[in-house]
Write a protein that holds these residues in place. Sequence first.
Motif, short mmCIF file in Angstrom:
data_model
loop_
_atom_site.label_atom_id
_atom_site.label_comp_id
_atom_site.label_asym_id
_atom_site.label_seq_id
_atom_site.Cartn_x
_atom_site.Cartn_y
_atom_site.Cartn_z
N LYS A 1 5.43 11.24 1.50
CA LYS A 1 4.20 11.47 0.73
C LYS A 1 3.17 12.30 1.50
O LYS A 1 1.96 12.07 1.43
CB LYS A 1 3.59 10.13 0.27
N TYR B 1 -5.93 15.10 0.74
CA TYR B 1 -7.13 14.43 1.26
C TYR B 1 -7.96 15.39 2.11
O TYR B 1 -9.18 15.52 1.91
CB TYR B 1 -6.76 13.20 2.08
N ILE C 1 -2.98 7.29 5.44
CA ILE C 1 -4.08 7.56 4.51
C ILE C 1 -4.68 6.28 3.95
O ILE C 1 -5.67 6.31 3.21
CB ILE C 1 -3.61 8.51 3.38
N ILE C 2 -4.13 5.12 4.31
CA ILE C 2 -4.69 3.84 3.87
C ILE C 2 -6.07 3.66 4.50
O ILE C 2 -6.27 3.90 5.69
CB ILE C 2 -3.77 2.67 4.26
N VAL D 1 -0.10 13.79 -0.04
CA VAL D 1 -1.32 13.00 -0.20
C VAL D 1 -2.27 13.27 0.97
O VAL D 1 -3.49 13.37 0.78
CB VAL D 1 -0.99 11.50 -0.29
N ILE D 2 -1.71 13.40 2.16
CA ILE D 2 -2.53 13.72 3.34
C ILE D 2 -3.09 15.13 3.22
O ILE D 2 -4.26 15.39 3.51
CB ILE D 2 -1.70 13.55 4.62
N GLU E 1 0.81 -1.21 0.00
CA GLU E 1 0.00 0.00 0.00
C GLU E 1 0.85 1.27 0.00
O GLU E 1 0.52 2.25 -0.67
CB GLU E 1 -0.93 0.02 1.22
N THR E 2 1.93 1.27 0.78
CA THR E 2 2.68 2.51 1.00
C THR E 2 3.60 2.89 -0.16
O THR E 2 4.19 3.96 -0.14
CB THR E 2 3.51 2.41 2.29
N PRO F 1 -9.67 6.83 5.77
CA PRO F 1 -8.28 6.52 6.12
C PRO F 1 -8.14 6.25 7.62
O PRO F 1 -8.91 6.78 8.43
CB PRO F 1 -7.51 7.79 5.73
N PHE G 1 2.42 3.71 -2.82
CA PHE G 1 1.62 4.71 -3.52
C PHE G 1 1.09 5.81 -2.60
O PHE G 1 0.71 6.88 -3.08
CB PHE G 1 0.43 4.03 -4.20
N ARG G 2 1.02 5.57 -1.29
CA ARG G 2 0.42 6.54 -0.37
C ARG G 2 1.04 6.35 1.01
O ARG G 2 1.53 5.27 1.33
CB ARG G 2 -1.10 6.34 -0.30
#
Length: 269
Positions: free
Chosen positions: A60, A67, A29-30, A63-64, A21-22, A36, A24-25
């Motif tokens: 990253k 969001y 935020i998963i 990304v947060i 998962e990480t 998330p 990409f993000r």
Amino acid sequence: MSKSIPVLILCGGKGTRLREETEFRPKPIIQVGDRPIIWHIMKTYSHYGYKNFMLCLGYKGEVIREYFYNYDWNHNDIVLDLGSKEVRKVGNGNDEADWKIWMIDTGQETMTGGRLKRMAPYLRQMDSDIFMATYGDGVCNVNIDELVKFHHSHGKLATVTAVRPPSRFGELVIEDAAVNVFKEKPQTSEGWINGGYFVMHRKVLDLIEGDDTVFEATPLKTLAALGELVVYQHNGFWQCMDTYRELEHLNKLCANGRGAWQVWNHLDR
């Protein structure tokens, strides 16, 4: 009404054990269920009235930022006027409208202690000398009001919440509610371990040298040796999300309506 103690959340790690998962993000935020994991953590604090969040960003982090910047757009019914590009929320909106979220870049390679240290200038702007802190990858149904009350009752610099999950985390040797020894991630462990959910005085940041300081190493060990680290023992639910199996477990609990950490959905505290 929002309470004045700020909540710091460590969000900057690379989450290498959850590479699926990480890549990409960032791990916080998963998604667990339809939000998330960091939202779940924040929602727990918000349930008890603590809505001033300070996110320690790193890997990253953008990304947060994106969001939360687009939170209304993604989680509300809206009307979009294509001509003027005016956006209007319709319906009841969301319960997070009164959250205040500081999103601070604390560096790509900074360790946990260093990330907390970098927040010192922002904490000095707060009305409270006390702050709370936790990791951005663990959910818990700890009663935050009781945790804060306990911290104020003992007069020490720091409180750490101890939990009883599987081993491989920081082991706490406890005697008469005081932490005598702090051992980070022993090979084998039984009993109480570091579950995060700290309450601390800003003076704790003076024990952190800089970006390379791991908070769970020298600072916590020093606090324990000085008799300034006290434990709040939590017998309820706690679960981290270090691996894909743990992510699947949390999602399964959500799907089955058994998310014990979702105190905001419970009629009682």
